[in-house]
Write an enzyme that holds these catalytic residues in place. Structure first.
Site, PDB file in Angstrom:
ATOM      1  N   SER A   1      -1.259   4.311   0.822  1.00 62.36           N
ATOM      2  CA  SER A   1      -2.089   3.611   1.800  1.00 62.36           C
ATOM      3  C   SER A   1      -2.013   4.345   3.128  1.00 62.36           C
ATOM      4  O   SER A   1      -0.931   4.555   3.679  1.00 62.36           O
ATOM      5  CB  SER A   1      -1.582   2.175   1.976  1.00 62.36           C
TER       6      SER A   1
ATOM      7  N   HIS B   1      -5.492   4.914  -1.022  1.00 61.35           N
ATOM      8  CA  HIS B   1      -5.718   3.492  -0.772  1.00 61.35           C
ATOM      9  C   HIS B   1      -6.175   3.290   0.676  1.00 61.35           C
ATOM     10  O   HIS B   1      -5.497   3.690   1.621  1.00 61.35           O
ATOM     11  CB  HIS B   1      -4.414   2.736  -1.042  1.00 61.35           C
TER      12      HIS B   1
ATOM     13  N   ASP C   1      -7.359   0.404   3.436  1.00 62.82           N
ATOM     14  CA  ASP C   1      -7.321  -1.019   3.753  1.00 62.82           C
ATOM     15  C   ASP C   1      -8.373  -1.360   4.790  1.00 62.82           C
ATOM     16  O   ASP C   1      -8.290  -0.920   5.933  1.00 62.82           O
ATOM     17  CB  ASP C   1      -5.931  -1.384   4.288  1.00 62.82           C
TER      18      ASP C   1
ATOM     19  N   MET D   1      -9.994  -4.299   6.965  1.00 66.63           N
ATOM     20  CA  MET D   1      -9.672  -5.646   7.461  1.00 66.63           C
ATOM     21  C   MET D   1     -10.671  -6.056   8.534  1.00 66.63           C
ATOM     22  O   MET D   1     -11.025  -5.245   9.394  1.00 66.63           O
ATOM     23  CB  MET D   1      -8.276  -5.656   8.076  1.00 66.63           C
TER      24      MET D   1
ATOM     25  N   HIS E   1      -9.525  -1.397  -0.584  1.00 69.76           N
ATOM     26  CA  HIS E   1      -9.029  -2.776  -0.633  1.00 69.76           C
ATOM     27  C   HIS E   1      -9.712  -3.550   0.492  1.00 69.76           C
ATOM     28  O   HIS E   1      -9.392  -3.364   1.662  1.00 69.76           O
ATOM     29  CB  HIS E   1      -7.495  -2.720  -0.456  1.00 69.76           C
TER      30      HIS E   1
ATOM     31  N   MET F   1     -10.200  -6.568   2.662  1.00 67.17           N
ATOM     32  CA  MET F   1      -9.626  -7.824   3.158  1.00 67.17           C
ATOM     33  C   MET F   1     -10.623  -8.399   4.141  1.00 67.17           C
ATOM     34  O   MET F   1     -10.397  -8.438   5.358  1.00 67.17           O
ATOM     35  CB  MET F   1      -8.265  -7.549   3.798  1.00 67.17           C
TER      36      MET F   1
ATOM     37  N   MET G   1      -0.729  -9.023  -4.358  1.00 62.20           N
ATOM     38  CA  MET G   1      -0.150  -8.739  -3.038  1.00 62.20           C
ATOM     39  C   MET G   1       1.333  -9.121  -3.041  1.00 62.20           C
ATOM     40  O   MET G   1       1.686 -10.238  -3.405  1.00 62.20           O
ATOM     41  CB  MET G   1      -0.870  -9.533  -1.944  1.00 62.20           C
TER      42      MET G   1
ATOM     43  N   ASP H   1       0.874  -4.138  -3.956  1.00 63.53           N
ATOM     44  CA  ASP H   1       0.617  -3.628  -2.608  1.00 63.53           C
ATOM     45  C   ASP H   1       1.465  -4.411  -1.617  1.00 63.53           C
ATOM     46  O   ASP H   1       1.325  -5.630  -1.495  1.00 63.53           O
ATOM     47  CB  ASP H   1      -0.888  -3.816  -2.327  1.00 63.53           C
TER      48      ASP H   1
HETATM   49  C1  DX5 Z   1      -1.384  -4.729   3.734  1.00 65.62           C
HETATM   50  C2  DX5 Z   1      -2.120  -3.588   3.067  1.00 65.62           C
HETATM   51  C3  DX5 Z   1      -1.250  -2.572   2.456  1.00 65.62           C
HETATM   52  C4  DX5 Z   1      -0.288  -1.866   3.388  1.00 65.62           C
HETATM   53  C5  DX5 Z   1       0.897  -1.435   2.587  1.00 65.62           C
HETATM   54  O1  DX5 Z   1      -2.272  -5.742   3.990  1.00 65.62           O
HETATM   55  O2  DX5 Z   1      -2.959  -4.087   2.048  1.00 65.62           O
HETATM   56  O3  DX5 Z   1      -1.996  -1.640   1.689  1.00 65.62           O
HETATM   57  O4  DX5 Z   1      -0.849  -0.754   4.022  1.00 65.62           O
HETATM   58  O5  DX5 Z   1       1.825  -0.901   3.454  1.00 65.62           O
HETATM   59  P1  DX5 Z   1       3.395  -0.924   3.159  1.00 65.62           P
HETATM   60  O6  DX5 Z   1       3.603  -0.079   1.920  1.00 65.62           O
HETATM   61  O7  DX5 Z   1       3.967  -0.352   4.379  1.00 65.62           O
HETATM   62  O8  DX5 Z   1       3.791  -2.355   2.918  1.00 65.62           O
HETATM   63 ZN    ZN Z   2      -3.917  -2.640   0.616  1.00 68.84          ZN
END
Ligand code: DX5
Ligand code: ZN
Length: 218
Positions: free
Chosen positions: A8, A33, A35, A37, A66, A68, A137, A175
């Site tokens: 990620s 990956h 993210d 948001m 991903h 969110m 998650m 994740d």
């Molecule tokens: C959190 C994200 C993850 C995050 C994981 O909401 O979906 O993908 O970046 O990061 P680490 O591995 O640091 O928990």
């Molecule tokens: Zn993620």
């Protein structure tokens, strides 16, 4: 058995994003990956379509996006055009999840469904046959660098037995809070795809860390 590692980039240095993608291209990482948001589904705002597009112009690994965000259905087409190969939406954000997954697959992308830590695996029973991947998650979504929720291991066992019972090919992705100490346990309970952010991007040598993580197996 080997597994799919999807680093990620959330906790990478965004001023040097092209260096990070180059590093991932030349590393043993399998996917990248990303993210996304929206500040509404989760209490944070990260990156969006133009950044995914920019990453896609230089990435040599499949983009594992991903989402969110609320109403992800409205953006399936746009994320496809931006370069997503795997598109994951949250169960909690999709009142018409079956339709959303069909939209994703119609574009030729792999369709993933993510569940938050409080969401029981049992709600997935009817949808599993229509998924390519379930993302469980292991932290509350929104931020990198959080602590792994230990009860997730039992939950993943349940998810694995549901997938097996249904004779489905669905991959299990986790994740949040993954590190070199809990990785093997996760693989042992049936995880196929590991997302790891801070453990890689806060390491002095991210590429070497990816190599080390990839050496861990079931
Ligand atoms: C959190 C994200 C993850 C995050 C994981 O909401 O979906 O993908 O970046 O990061 P680490 O591995 O640091 O928990
Ligand atoms: Zn993620």
């Amino acid at each position: 058995m080997s597994y799919i590692l999807s680093p990620s980039i959330l906790n990478s240095d965004f001023l040097r994003l092209s260096d990070s993608i180059e590093m991932l291209n030349n590393s043993e990482a399998d996917w990248i990956h990303i993210d996304v948001m929206d500040g509404s589904f989760v209490p944070n705002i990260s990156i969006g379509l133009p950044v995914v597009e920019a990453i896609n112009s230089t990435a040599k690994k499949p983009l594992d996006v991903h989402l969110m965000i609320v109403n992800p259905d409205n953006y399936v087409e746009r994320f496809y055009e931006a370069g997503a190969k795997i598109l994951t939406v949250h169960y909690e954000a999709c009142p018409h999840l079956h339709r959303t997954l069909q939209q994703i697959k119609a574009k030729g992308m792999k369709a993933g469904v993510a569940i938050n830590p409080h969401t029981p695996v049992s709600v997935l029973e009817e949808i599993i046959p229509f998924t390519d991947m379930v993302l469980n998650m292991t932290v509350n979504p929104g931020f990198g660098g959080q602590k792994f929720i230990e009860t997730s291991l039992k939950k993943i066992e349940k998810l694995k037995s549901l997938i097996t019972k249904m004779n489905a090919q669905t991959l299990i992705q986790v994740d949040g809070g993954v590190n070199s100490s809990n990785l093997k346990q996760l693989l042992n309970v049936g995880v196929d795809v590991i997302v790891a952010g801070s453990v890689i991007f806060q390491a002095p040598n991210p590429s070497a860390t990816i190599k080390e993580l990839k050496q861990i197996s079931r």
